[in-house]
Structure formats: C-alpha cells, structure tokens
Write a protein that holds these residues in place. Structure first.
Motif, PDB file in Angstrom:
ATOM      1  N   ASN A  41      -2.117  -1.183  -5.980  1.00  0.00           N
ATOM      2  CA  ASN A  41      -0.756  -2.092  -5.360  1.00  0.00           C
ATOM      3  C   ASN A  41      -0.716  -2.587  -6.783  1.00  0.00           C
ATOM      4  O   ASN A  41       0.217  -3.185  -7.052  1.00  0.00           O
ATOM      5  CB  ASN A  41      -0.582  -3.061  -3.986  1.00  0.00           C
ATOM      6  CG  ASN A  41       0.276  -3.309  -3.449  1.00  0.00           C
ATOM      7  OD1 ASN A  41       1.618  -3.525  -3.881  1.00  0.00           O
ATOM      8  ND2 ASN A  41      -0.249  -4.211  -2.671  1.00  0.00           N
ATOM      9  N   ASN A  42      -1.675  -3.750  -6.544  1.00  0.00           N
ATOM     10  CA  ASN A  42      -1.581  -5.395  -7.215  1.00  0.00           C
ATOM     11  C   ASN A  42      -2.814  -5.217  -8.923  1.00  0.00           C
ATOM     12  O   ASN A  42      -1.686  -5.726  -9.698  1.00  0.00           O
ATOM     13  CB  ASN A  42      -2.326  -5.960  -6.730  1.00  0.00           C
ATOM     14  CG  ASN A  42      -1.697  -6.450  -5.202  1.00  0.00           C
ATOM     15  OD1 ASN A  42      -0.852  -7.452  -5.161  1.00  0.00           O
ATOM     16  ND2 ASN A  42      -2.144  -6.346  -4.026  1.00  0.00           N
ATOM     17  N   GLN A  43      -3.230  -4.469  -8.233  1.00  0.00           N
ATOM     18  CA  GLN A  43      -3.944  -4.697 -10.534  1.00  0.00           C
ATOM     19  C   GLN A  43      -3.294  -3.373 -10.666  1.00  0.00           C
ATOM     20  O   GLN A  43      -3.167  -3.772 -12.345  1.00  0.00           O
ATOM     21  CB  GLN A  43      -5.499  -4.814 -10.044  1.00  0.00           C
ATOM     22  CG  GLN A  43      -6.010  -5.089  -9.313  1.00  0.00           C
ATOM     23  CD  GLN A  43      -6.281  -6.427  -9.902  1.00  0.00           C
ATOM     24  OE1 GLN A  43      -6.428  -6.956 -10.837  1.00  0.00           O
ATOM     25  NE2 GLN A  43      -6.673  -7.111  -8.954  1.00  0.00           N
ATOM     26  N   PHE A  44      -3.045  -2.009 -10.207  1.00  0.00           N
ATOM     27  CA  PHE A  44      -2.060  -1.367 -11.039  1.00  0.00           C
ATOM     28  C   PHE A  44      -0.779  -1.376 -11.232  1.00  0.00           C
ATOM     29  O   PHE A  44      -0.224  -0.763 -11.695  1.00  0.00           O
ATOM     30  CB  PHE A  44      -2.897   0.603 -10.603  1.00  0.00           C
ATOM     31  CG  PHE A  44      -3.750   0.540 -11.132  1.00  0.00           C
ATOM     32  CD1 PHE A  44      -4.461   0.388 -12.627  1.00  0.00           C
ATOM     33  CD2 PHE A  44      -4.907   0.035 -10.271  1.00  0.00           C
ATOM     34  CE1 PHE A  44      -6.086   1.307 -12.807  1.00  0.00           C
ATOM     35  CE2 PHE A  44      -6.861   0.152 -10.737  1.00  0.00           C
ATOM     36  CZ  PHE A  44      -7.048   0.809 -12.058  1.00  0.00           C
ATOM     37  N   ALA A  45      -0.641  -2.474 -10.667  1.00  0.00           N
ATOM     38  CA  ALA A  45       1.094  -2.342 -10.293  1.00  0.00           C
ATOM     39  C   ALA A  45       1.741  -1.223  -9.432  1.00  0.00           C
ATOM     40  O   ALA A  45       2.933  -0.845 -10.187  1.00  0.00           O
ATOM     41  CB  ALA A  45       1.659  -3.332 -11.390  1.00  0.00           C
ATOM     42  N   LEU A  46       1.365  -0.692  -8.578  1.00  0.00           N
ATOM     43  CA  LEU A  46       2.086   0.878  -8.266  1.00  0.00           C
ATOM     44  C   LEU A  46       2.382   0.904  -6.855  1.00  0.00           C
ATOM     45  O   LEU A  46       3.783   1.485  -7.058  1.00  0.00           O
ATOM     46  CB  LEU A  46       0.959   1.620  -7.606  1.00  0.00           C
ATOM     47  CG  LEU A  46       0.174   2.404  -8.600  1.00  0.00           C
ATOM     48  CD1 LEU A  46      -0.559   2.915  -8.495  1.00  0.00           C
ATOM     49  CD2 LEU A  46       0.754   2.677 -10.146  1.00  0.00           C
ATOM     50  N   GLY A  47       2.790  -0.475  -6.687  1.00  0.00           N
ATOM     51  CA  GLY A  47       3.372  -1.030  -5.039  1.00  0.00           C
ATOM     52  C   GLY A  47       2.637  -0.273  -4.225  1.00  0.00           C
ATOM     53  O   GLY A  47       2.153   0.134  -4.047  1.00  0.00           O
ATOM     54  N   GLY A  48       3.568  -1.271  -3.056  1.00  0.00           N
ATOM     55  CA  GLY A  48       2.659  -0.911  -1.794  1.00  0.00           C
ATOM     56  C   GLY A  48       3.031   0.709  -1.054  1.00  0.00           C
ATOM     57  O   GLY A  48       2.016   0.954  -1.131  1.00  0.00           O
TER      58      GLY A  48
END
Length: 144
Positions: A41-48
């Motif tokens: 979610n946060n490191q790869f910015a894929l979304g929750g």
C-alpha cells in the motif's frame, strides 16, 4: 455500541460453543499479512483496496498448494483479516511496530471471537478496525 453488541449476543444465536480452530498458529498470519499489505500500500503505492485484493486473493489460493490440508483451508480468513490492517496509511517513526501491534491485538480478538457471529458479514474488517484503533490509542498514550 458495546451495549448493543451485548444485547445482540444474548438475544440471537450467532455463536457456537466449540472453537473451530485446529491450529492456534493460524493467528500469526494476521500480523504477517498486515505488514505485507502495508508495504504494498505505502512503499509500492498500490493503494489500500488493491493491496488488500492482492494479499487476500493470494491467501485464498493457498489451498491449491495442498487441497487436503486442513491448515491451508483455514488460512484465508486470518490472512484477509490481517490485510485489512495493512490498509492503514500512517506515516510516523514507529509505524511498522504499530502495525505489528495492531496485528497481534487483532489476532487475539480473532481467536477469541472465532466461533462468535458465524455467518455475519463484516467481522474481519471490524476486528481489524478495533485492532488498529486500540494500537493507535496505545501508541498515543506511550509516545504522545
């Protein structure tokens, strides 16, 4: 809210008397799934939502590794519950420790309520929410 839960618990037969766990070690997958989802979610910015979808789907397909394994059949629930914790988008110094704490609190709640509210939707998300809420409260009291 607590009063409402107690009334529902006493009035409606939504629980069983026996625990349906074969292995108590299943709850250790909750913090693991929480950390994996948080990283996606946060490191790869894929979304929750997408991160939960990835982790939850992979958890559900673990039964394909060995279809006869009772342990793997019960693994999807704890993994999916832990994935809800990883939807958190907190940014502070001890965030991974807080996610692990939320995972442990949720694992305790998951085991304690395993045979309660069977068939009622939203249980895993509610447990994850309570775990995150309690860990955030704990960290707020400790670290200010």
């Amino acid at each position: 809210m607590l009063l409402l839960l107690l009334v529902v618990y006493k009035k409606f037969p939504l629980h069983h008397q026996e625990y349906s766990f074969d292995k108590k070690s299943l709850v250790f997958w909750i913090p693991i799934a929480a950390i994996i989802t948080y990283i996606l979610n946060n490191q790869f910015a894929l979304g929750g939502v997408f991160s939960v979808g990835i982790v939850g789907t992979l958890g559900s397909y673990l039964t394909k590794l060995n279809p006869r394994s009772e342990y793997l059949k019960q693994l999807a629930g704890p993994i999916y519950c832990g994935a809800f914790i990883g939807m958190t988008s907190l940014e502070f110094k001890y965030v991974y420790f807080m996610i692990m704490t939320a995972g442990i609190i949720t694992a305790i709640l998951f085991f304690a309520t395993k045979s309660l509210f069977v068939g009622v939707g939203g249980k895993l998300g509610t447990l994850a929410f309570v775990g995150v809420l309690l860990s955030m409260l704990l960290f707020k009291l400790i670290f200010g």
